[in-house]
Design a protein around this motif. Sequence first.
Motif, short mmCIF file in Angstrom:
data_model
loop_
_atom_site.label_atom_id
_atom_site.label_comp_id
_atom_site.label_asym_id
_atom_site.label_seq_id
_atom_site.Cartn_x
_atom_site.Cartn_y
_atom_site.Cartn_z
N PRO A 140 3.33 11.55 0.52
CA PRO A 140 3.75 10.41 0.60
C PRO A 140 5.29 9.98 0.59
CG PRO A 140 2.94 11.48 -1.63
CD PRO A 140 2.71 12.43 -0.51
N GLU A 198 9.45 7.10 -3.99
CA GLU A 198 9.66 6.00 -4.44
C GLU A 198 11.17 5.65 -4.33
OE1 GLU A 198 8.49 6.00 -8.45
OE2 GLU A 198 6.55 5.80 -8.20
N ASP A 214 5.58 3.10 10.10
CA ASP A 214 4.06 3.23 9.67
C ASP A 214 3.85 1.73 10.61
OD1 ASP A 214 3.20 5.40 7.66
OD2 ASP A 214 4.95 4.45 6.76
N SER A 264 1.22 6.84 11.59
CA SER A 264 2.45 7.08 10.83
C SER A 264 3.17 8.13 11.63
CB SER A 264 2.25 7.68 9.42
OG SER A 264 1.59 6.50 8.68
#
Length: 333
Positions: free
Chosen positions: A207, A210, A281, A326
């Motif tokens: 992922p 953040e 993406d 992606s």
Amino acid sequence: MLAGPAPAAGLHRRRRGTGPHGGRGRVTTEPFEHPGLLYRGSADYLAATTTFVRDALEAGRPVLVAVPAANLDLLRGALVDDGWRITFADMAVAGRNPGRILPRVLLDFAGRHRGYRAAIIGEPVWAARTPLELDACAIHEALINAVFAGRDATILCPYAVSTLRPAAILNAWRTHPQILDGGVLRRSTSYVDPLTTADDLDVPLPPVPEYAKERVVDDRADLPRLRAFVRQAAGTMLSPDRLDDLVMAANELVTNTLRHTRGGGRIAVWPESGVLVCQVDDAGPSPGPLAGRVPLPPDDTGGRGLLLVNDLCDLVRLHRHPAGTSVRVHVAT
């Protein structure tokens, strides 16, 4: 005139049975041959690779040795008398990005020796590769079979059993029709259609963290602002030349997004250990597993974006998923 389908140089070995892994049937790429070599230590490595090279030279075949620096030095020393007849390349440089190996190393060499059966040692996998790089290497190895199918060439790919992760060795069996292990050439029953294997190896990317800096891009007028965003996000982590590489790669990826989707996409930039990462993406269609890996004809004016991105970056991972595509790239800091 191309030479006929001769046996692979250096592979005149005793054949016995099949590999230890169950599979879904045999797929041929003849006359192309793409054996893997499992080796344990320098002596084992040199015994197999020097025999491969000397057999090829004796048959009048052009030879390329593209392996990491340590093994390159070993082979240069062992083949010093024949070195002038061999093309050597440091794979950790030429193939730092696995997506660059097919177009810029393998196909380039084969194309410069049309009419001859090329003999190539290509070692894209080594212990210092990261898991994300190893995934890219496995996809690369699978796609070699699709791109070189029917071509008059042999590519021998060494794998260091004692230093590589077990998953890398399992992938060697999956991506090579035959494996040379301890002087025995075995058919791999794990080997199936290479495009199917490449699709199976297209695992999800980790992922986006953040702390990444992100931006939505949905209009061509945004491209100048996009380039400024990437420069600002990179800060002083890259040299000027490498920053230009990343900005150009991001521009190509976003241009592809705007060309092939209606809703635009999202770009993220963040630092990781030793690299600056950029990911784009979008909800657009997949460009296919061979995109960016096969040089286009000179008169083809489109479709060069991913080829350029592979040239510019140290790693390119393209992941196709139900929501779109992606593309993640790394540039070393």
